[in-house]
Write an enzyme that holds these catalytic residues in place. Structure first.
Site, short mmCIF file in Angstrom:
data_model
loop_
_atom_site.label_atom_id
_atom_site.label_comp_id
_atom_site.label_asym_id
_atom_site.label_seq_id
_atom_site.Cartn_x
_atom_site.Cartn_y
_atom_site.Cartn_z
N GLU A 1 1.65 -0.31 -4.96
CA GLU A 1 0.68 0.72 -5.33
C GLU A 1 1.40 2.06 -5.39
OE1 GLU A 1 -3.53 2.52 -3.64
OE2 GLU A 1 -1.80 2.34 -2.31
N ASP B 1 0.83 -1.20 0.00
CA ASP B 1 0.00 0.00 0.00
C ASP B 1 0.87 1.26 0.00
OD1 ASP B 1 -2.80 1.13 0.45
OD2 ASP B 1 -1.72 2.02 2.14
#
Length: 550
Positions: A275, A207
């Site tokens: 990401e 993330d």
């Protein structure tokens, strides 16, 4: 069965299709209205039936749930909401038994403010973990150290009265940023990653991976043009007002990524998906995956926008090919943070358009992430303000309704209470419109979108050119995207008509439609021409030397 016993290609992740499971909304088995790991286990046969290669589990770690698990208070614990560590072990074993690899979210750039590390860090300026987070003194007038903005609204700095300093939080106040300039923090984080590798996971979705290191404490300059989409941030969010030169995507992050890759290399067959959200996301994707020494692959928000015209879709794809070199992209058109693609790209209740979008995504070079419910054609749920739980939606209402609309529970049984997701009122409602798209109804309909996904994924597995082949884009022909995929001596042609009217274009000599393709791949390759119906799709095998100038 451990992941290392699955066998096969250690580079399985190249061209893999990864199914994202948002556990809170997948299947509730204990009657509390929230999905759990046991629910994932019970639905693994369904996931395997899709023909995907792996699952990506959104966070299930111990958390106060201020950001629904992306605020981790124990990187090695399973939150009781989702079950136990033993449940997770059983999930990995059950997935591997079905040939599914398991990747899990890792939120490395920040923790929860309830993490023991932060409790110690903010207790004083001279404790052993005093510099495990990003602390800075106030400016002489008491203002925050810089003008950096948090993605969820307001300053990225929060005053702490115990230390009489500010700490950095790029997301919620309750999500303080770890200090990756401290070698002890890097070692601790790598230890948390190793913990899950030793438990048998096959990889990690990382993330906000470009947020791990910050730069000099200087003000970010204003953006000359405020645009939407470079990190999925709306132009009415002050975060979009700045050029993010100092608060993220720093060169020092590369050293951490190389340490992380070295760790993964100790576990052959494992992978990472980063990401990336940045002003230049495509450049960062290329840099982070180049050379085989950092991340295995990255994805960005470039296809997660409202723009679905062929020129808008081709722009990031062609730029990525020009810049990525030996790196590897991963593409997605939906996830747990973005309005569902059926709504975003104006395809609600439009099966032909939804099939076009799935063929578009699954014929690109790179790996693919599918978000749960895309295979059903679920639309964005419309929720009232009092139903919202997402802090972003609550903060920016009514111009932005947050992420709850794409996170509602998956409908399994149309006639069952709450769509068969739970026996009690779930944490988010199951929209009435979703019940008609429930899994049980689509299972019985051979023309359903669910079957179209299964058919295309099964077909794709038989086509090495679509999985790992090179790609070449041709100039768009009005509303038609044309591309070629090559692998060894095989050459495939793909044409995708994004218009609601038929289109005819020239085709190379010898182009022949693939008999093994799903029947709804409905373009007709005739002598020297291709006929595409509205929202039509065509795939052909072609001699390698036959020119194609559509």
């Amino acid at each position: 069965m451990s992941p290392r016993q699955l066998g096969g290609d250690p580079d399985w992740w190249r061209g893999a299709v990864i199914y994202q499971v948002y556990p809170r909304s997948f299947q509730d088995t204990n009657g509390d209205g929230i999905g759990d790991l046991q629910g994932v286990i019970e639905r693994l046969d369904y996931i395997a039936s899709l023909g995907v290669d792996a699952i990506w589990l959104s966070p299930f770690f111990t958390s106060p749930m201020k950001d629904f698990g992306y605020d981790v208070s124990d990187y090695r614990g399973v939150d009781p909401t989702f079950g136990t560590l033993e449940d997770f072990d059983r999930l990995v074993e059950a997935a591997h038994a079905r040939g599914l690899r398991v990747t899990i979210d890792q939120v490395l750039s920040h923790s929860s403010d309830q993490h023991p590390w932060f409790a110690e860090s903010h207790s004083s300026r001279d404790n052993p973990k005093a510099d495990w987070y990003v602390w800075a003194d106030a400016r002489p007038d008491g203002a925050p150290p810089t003008n950096w903005q948090a993605i969820f609204g307001g300053s990225a700095w929060q005053w702490d009265t115990r230390r009489c300093q500010y700490y950095l939080h790029n997301f919620l106040v309750e999500q303080p940023d770890l200090n990756f300039r401290n070698p002890a923090v890097v070692e601790a984080i790598l230890g948390e990653v190793r913990f899950w590798l030793d438990r048998g996971v096959d990889g990690f979705r990382l993330d906000a991976v470009n947020f791990c290191t910050h730069g000099e404490l200087k003000d970010n300059p204003p953006r000359e043009e405020i645009v939407e989409g470079f990190i999925g941030v709306r132009p009415d969010n002050p975060y979009a007002f700045q050029r993010h030169l100092y608060d993220k995507t720093q060169p020092e992050n590369l050293a951490f990524l190389e340490r992380l890759r070295a760790l993964l290399d100790e576990y052959p067959g494992t992978t990472t998906i980063g990401e990336v959200g940045d002003d230049d996301s495509l450049g960062v994707m290329a840099e982070y995956t180049r050379g085989g020494k950092r991340l295995h692959m990255c994805y960005s928000f470039n296809l997660l926008t409202d723009k679905a015209a062929p020129a808008d879709l081709l722009a990031p794809l062609t730029e990525m090919e020009a810049r990525i070199g030996d790196g590897w992209p991963c593409w997605a058109v939906g996830n747990h943070d973005i309005t569902r693609v059926a709504t975003r790209w104006n395809a609600e209740g439009h099966p032909a358009r939804l099939r076009l979008y799935l063929a578009f995504l699954l014929t690109q070079r790179g790996s693919v992430c599918l978000y749960q419910g895309e295979e059903l054609g679920l639309s964005e749920a419309e929720l009232a303000f009092e139903q919202l739980v997402d802090p972003a939606g609550i903060t920016f209402w009514p111009s932005y309704k947050g992420r709850d609309g794409c996170r509602t529970p998956l409908p399994w049984v149309a006639e069952a209470p709450h769509g068969g997701f739970s026996t009690t009122v779930p944490w988010l409602p199951v929209p009435e419109a979703h019940l008609a798209l429930a899994v049980d109804r689509q299972e019985r309909d051979p023309e359903s979108l669910l079957h179209a996904y299964r058919e295309f994924l099964a077909f794709r597995r038989t086509q090495p050119a679509l999985v790992k082949g090179d790609i070449r884009y041709l100039p768009p022909q009005g509303d038609v995207i044309c591309l070629e995929r090559r692998h060894g001596d095989e050459r495939l042609l793909v044409a995708l008509n994004f218009a609601d009217a038929p289109h005819r274009l020239a085709a190379p000599d010898g182009a022949e439609g693939l008999a093994e393709a799903p029947a709804w791949i409905n373009g007709r390759w005739l002598d020297g021409r291709l006929e595409l119906p509205a929202f039509g799709i065509a795939i052909a095998r072609c001699p390698t030397d036959a020119p194609w100038r559509p």
